[in-house]
Design an enzyme around this catalytic site. Sequence first.
Site, short mmCIF file in Angstrom:
data_model
loop_
_atom_site.label_atom_id
_atom_site.label_comp_id
_atom_site.label_asym_id
_atom_site.label_seq_id
_atom_site.Cartn_x
_atom_site.Cartn_y
_atom_site.Cartn_z
CG HIS A 99 -2.05 -0.95 1.13
ND1 HIS A 99 -3.27 -0.66 0.56
CD2 HIS A 99 -2.12 -2.24 1.53
CE1 HIS A 99 -4.05 -1.72 0.64
NE2 HIS A 99 -3.37 -2.70 1.22
CE LYS A 117 -5.69 14.18 -0.11
NZ LYS A 117 -5.78 13.01 -0.97
NE ARG A 118 -3.47 10.28 9.80
CZ ARG A 118 -3.25 9.40 10.79
NH1 ARG A 118 -4.16 8.47 11.07
NH2 ARG A 118 -2.14 9.43 11.49
CE LYS A 152 -1.97 10.88 2.82
NZ LYS A 152 -2.65 10.06 1.80
CB THR A 205 -9.76 5.35 -1.39
OG1 THR A 205 -9.22 5.72 -0.11
CG2 THR A 205 -9.14 4.05 -1.84
CE LYS A 228 -13.67 6.61 0.49
NZ LYS A 228 -12.88 6.64 1.74
C1 7GP Z 1 -2.64 4.00 1.77
C2 7GP Z 1 -2.06 4.74 0.58
O1 7GP Z 1 -1.31 5.84 1.03
C3 7GP Z 1 -3.19 5.23 -0.30
O2 7GP Z 1 -2.66 5.83 -1.44
C4 7GP Z 1 -4.06 4.05 -0.70
O3 7GP Z 1 -5.18 4.49 -1.39
C5 7GP Z 1 -4.52 3.30 0.55
O4 7GP Z 1 -3.41 2.89 1.31
C6 7GP Z 1 -5.32 2.06 0.22
O5 7GP Z 1 -4.62 1.24 -0.65
N1 7GP Z 1 -1.62 3.50 2.66
C7 7GP Z 1 -1.85 3.47 3.98
O6 7GP Z 1 -2.89 3.85 4.48
C8 7GP Z 1 -0.80 2.92 4.81
O7 7GP Z 1 -0.84 2.97 6.01
C9 7GP Z 1 1.29 1.92 4.96
O8 7GP Z 1 0.23 2.37 4.17
C10 7GP Z 1 1.29 0.46 5.11
#
Ligand code: 7GP
Length: 822
Positions: free
Chosen positions: A366, A557-558, A563, A665, A669
């Site tokens: 991810h 978003k976070r 970002k 994501t 939305k």
């Molecule tokens: C996130 C990604 O930053 C985001 O771009 C993506 O849409 C989402 O996962 C779902 O695939 N990643 C995380 O939230 C995260 O914690 C580290 O990744 C493992």
Amino acid sequence: MLMQIQVEEDRIGLSPEILRRAFLDNLFYIQGKPLALATKNDFYIALAYTVRDRMLHCWNSTASTYTARGSRTVCYLSAEFLMGPHLGNNLINLGIYDQMKQAIEGLDLDFEELIAQEEEPGLGNGGLGRLAACYLDSLATLEIPSMGYGIRYEFGIFDQEIRDGWQVEITDKWLRYGNPWELPRPEWAVEIKFGGYTEPFTDDQGRYRVRWIPAWSVKGVPYDTPILGYQVNTANTLRLWKAEAPESFDFEAFNQGNYYRAVQEKVASENLTKVLYPNDEKFEGKQLRLQQQFFFVSCSLQDMFHILERQQLPLEAFPQKFTVQLNDTHPAIAVAELMRLLVDKYLVEWDKAWDITQQTLAYTNHTLLPEALEKWALDLFAGLLPRHLEIIYEINARFLDRVRLKFVGDAERTARMSLIDEQGARYIRMAHLACVGSHAINGVAALHSELLKQTVLKDFYEFFPEKFSNKTNGVTPRRWIALSNPSMTKLITSKIGSGWIKHLDQLRQLESFVGDIEFQRQWRESKRSNKQSLAALVKNRLDITIDPDSLFDVQSKRIHEYKRQHLNALHIVTLYDSIKQNPTLEITPRTFIFGGKAAPGYYMAKLMIKLITAIAEVVNGDPDVRDRIKVVFIPDYNVTNSQPVYPAADLSEQISTAGLEASGTGNMKFAMNGALTIGTLDGANVEIREEVGAENFFLFGLITEEVAALKEQGYNPWDYYHSNDALKAAIDLIASGHFSHGDRDLFKPLVDKLLHHDPFLLLADYASYIECQTKVDQAYRDTQHWTRMSILNAARMGKFSSDRSIRDYCKEIWKVQPIEVL
Ligand code: 7GP
């Protein structure tokens, strides 16, 4: 022979009259209150049970059907499930939202207010956890036998308050008033062991074996939540594990009678599932976190073996019965634990066990951010999981032999691919473990999956290219359109029927209405009413007045430097500065809306929040601005608070440095709800733009290759600062203390980082961003054309339904078929 239970009408009937009766009955018998004495929470609980009753017969039929059909089951292992409130969603999926509203309002109660009582289970940080929740909704809707496995954190992601412009974290006590959606299953508890040492021995059949003598253990108790699909009888299970002290633990055997230490360890064991780590995309090598990971993985795998036993299936059937998806590397210890269970407990020989393990597991990555890569210090790991360390060494030895055979003499490659990082202090590389132990590896958007192959997992791609594929993320239209945006839902359904909620591609039919003046008017009216609702919320919560006729420009978003919320801030400062220079300047009135949490230990992200709120204070209070721009930071952005945001947005900010946002994501939305995107060619933005059409998307910024090339040649942010007057003016204004009551030190760390390092290339992208924002400003003035673009965005988002993503996983990775529940 089991007796069929007599299901009372009051527990399954769906008419408003029966729902009303059932609600009053639950209020009386579950909360023990007559109407006159009930609190809002009592009403909420009674309402929740009324809904849950209607799900339970689906749940039981689903379980019986799966058992009878001997179904193959998807097990989605995730340290996070960001489910959001269940009540509204379950009402939508049951198809009784309106009936229930009528029933409740018939009792003179405020239905929306009762729905708002629910404390959402915030058992995730952001994208990764919310994706897992969308996937569960789609799995159930598509009638796929599946199980979500995770951790029942007692405290989920913290609640955010803003005090004096700064983020303050408040403990999330989501279980305070009870959780009507879960059912504890103590009879299916399992034991999880930790620590101690191993010793070799020869068993009575003369086989060489290894025994793990653990030092302590905890009990894992499953709590099950039914996950109902949309207008189907399928209700799958989300099984979350809670750690408890073991019933009887023979600590004297290991502790030489040190009673108090042993009791202390029991207390510690209950801390295991206390709290979710609030970091998004940053690895923190804490022992308790590794305990959490191993705990839920071992609980879940043991649970699968129990199911196999109950169904009297042989061990060899494991990979036919279960397909296990690892949601990032948080559950990657599953590779070693599945091997341990097979080899040590079930006495399967190594090669056979390895086949089973690889056939069972698949891994989704991810993020490409290096700071997110999980690598456990070897000593820490050895102390907690000594047997697993041996197993990892064995896997590694066998794997590296194969690498050496394929790439003869390439010692560097072997070192790079090792499961153990040995350049200095030694670490276990969890992504490597996941890659080696899985039969499938995927990224979450086309660009991201390509970059995985070219960068972090390059060696692994070269070694087993056939394992790699892309599965572009998606989001569920049930929560993110039908539930969150009732006005648009109603309008769309009036034109094309309601089939789109399950088959999002059908939204394409809206294209034939794009030129229809009356439809355009209704579309605008729907958007305006959503903006009005958000404005009312903002007024209510923050006492800030925002104009529903202004352009709602949203970034939620976070909070993270990659970002680039601070790039958005630079645009605001630039606009503000041009208004100050030219007080009669004509611009499209805009409301800038932000929302998002910063990891508690991420100083720069917290300073970004302070910067945004500081700009808001000055801009909103400056009479010269005359409401042409307003800035709002919505505190405590979570699933609940996000639901009114997406439908109210005109413009969606997706402005990460190209190559760094794996997918996104939120971008989906927003666009589904008729917002236009301003964005870089990053993550799923690339595919969104392809779908909606380049002419309906505001593109700016460097592309991934240019980012890489610029960094390669030696990027110097100073050059940009000195050659762009507007940029210089914006940065100087922040540095001057204009937004910090004259304090020039407050934002210095942020300004200095931009001027001297700027790792996320804000300065390089600034000019392109501002130019693009000017186009947005102009485009919004052409109301008809904007409406057209907005309709086309929504109409062309079919691809980004999580139903499509799940179908892809089912077909290409999991090889599972739907099973209809009658
Ligand atoms: C996130 C990604 O930053 C985001 O771009 C993506 O849409 C989402 O996962 C779902 O695939 N990643 C995380 O939230 C995260 O914690 C580290 O990744 C493992």
